[in-house]
Write an enzyme that holds these catalytic residues in place. Sequence first.
Site, PDB file in Angstrom:
ATOM      1  N   ASP A  46       0.879  -1.146   0.004  1.00 17.62           N
ATOM      2  CA  ASP A  46      -0.089  -0.001  -0.120  1.00 17.62           C
ATOM      3  C   ASP A  46       0.835   1.250  -0.047  1.00 17.62           C
ATOM      4  OD1 ASP A  46      -1.538   2.219   0.717  1.00 17.62           O
ATOM      5  OD2 ASP A  46      -2.659   1.069   2.101  1.00 17.62           O
ATOM      6  N   ASN A  69       2.458   3.521 -10.536  1.00 12.32           N
ATOM      7  CA  ASN A  69       1.119   3.328 -11.212  1.00 12.32           C
ATOM      8  C   ASN A  69       0.015   3.417 -10.179  1.00 12.32           C
ATOM      9  OD1 ASN A  69      -0.632   2.595 -13.539  1.00 12.32           O
ATOM     10  ND2 ASN A  69      -0.961   0.873 -12.643  1.00 12.32           N
ATOM     11  N   TYR A 134      -8.216  15.259  -7.920  1.00 13.39           N
ATOM     12  CA  TYR A 134      -7.353  14.243  -8.809  1.00 13.39           C
ATOM     13  C   TYR A 134      -6.591  15.268  -9.476  1.00 13.39           C
ATOM     14  CZ  TYR A 134      -6.281  10.588 -11.974  1.00 13.39           C
ATOM     15  OH  TYR A 134      -5.717   9.656 -12.774  1.00 13.39           O
ATOM     16  N   LYS A 138      -2.440  15.027  -9.545  1.00 13.85           N
ATOM     17  CA  LYS A 138      -1.783  14.880 -10.637  1.00 13.85           C
ATOM     18  C   LYS A 138      -0.887  15.800 -11.037  1.00 13.85           C
ATOM     19  CE  LYS A 138      -2.718  10.566 -11.411  1.00 13.85           C
ATOM     20  NZ  LYS A 138      -1.635   9.459 -11.208  1.00 13.85           N
ATOM     21  N   VAL A 167      -8.079   5.652 -19.647  1.00 11.87           N
ATOM     22  CA  VAL A 167      -7.738   4.446 -19.933  1.00 11.87           C
ATOM     23  C   VAL A 167      -8.996   3.448 -19.853  1.00 11.87           C
ATOM     24  CG1 VAL A 167      -5.997   2.626 -19.581  1.00 11.87           C
ATOM     25  CG2 VAL A 167      -5.339   5.125 -19.039  1.00 11.87           C
ATOM     26  N   THR A 169     -10.497   1.258 -18.096  1.00 12.54           N
ATOM     27  CA  THR A 169     -10.185   0.476 -16.706  1.00 12.54           C
ATOM     28  C   THR A 169     -11.583   0.678 -15.802  1.00 12.54           C
ATOM     29  OG1 THR A 169      -9.279   2.288 -15.644  1.00 12.54           O
ATOM     30  CG2 THR A 169      -7.638   0.941 -16.811  1.00 12.54           C
TER      31      THR A 169
END
Length: 236
Positions: A46, A69, A134, A138, A167, A169
């Site tokens: 983690d 990642n 987010y 980033k 992506v 996902t």
Amino acid sequence: MSGSSGPCPGAAFVDEAKRRGAATIYAAARNIDSITATGVERIRLDVTNPAQIVAAAAVAGDVHVLVNNAGISTSTPLTTGDEENIRREMDTNFYGPLRMIRAFAPALARNGGGAIINVVSALSWFTTPLSGAYSASKAAAWSLADSARLELAAEGTHVVAVHMGLVDTDMSDGIPGPRVAPIDVARAALDAVESGAQEVLADDWAAFIKAGLSLDPAQRYERIFGALAGGARVRR
């Protein structure tokens, strides 16, 4: 070494590393049972847990390429959203890679340098009303990649920042727009390691956003939101 949960599935990096003949692949995840790839060394990790990061660096002391990642998105705005969610995103998306770099940089140096891949996002360059936390995390991760590249250059460690739009996902479920295949992101990232490139624009959306950074903010966001309203069908 690759994290299995994040903006691009770690399984794609594992598959591409295997195809390129990697001798040893370490796959890391909070839930070690979620790692289903064969022929890998599994590590419980983690990235918000400093002790687990130190333990992972001790196990994977022969690493030559580190893939940062891991990531989360809570759809939290900065001015009105829950501060705890904002901290969670910063802890995972910025402090996580920072801790990983600090823990693994000495091993990379001992092994002759190698490379660090930071999977960032096109959202490091713009934001939306529901992506404030987010995007901020980033943007910090992008700056981290640049700083680490400069600071670790003397040790022979090459740092790559990977930017992309959506992506394909679970993280992008319910968000409209074209998606890039995870394997294409992994291939572009590892191509950059081999070529010495410092930055990857993994899809047309990332290239579109990067091209608008020199515009006045009002013009830039008019261009971005116009593309989003039009289905985000952009071209390089």
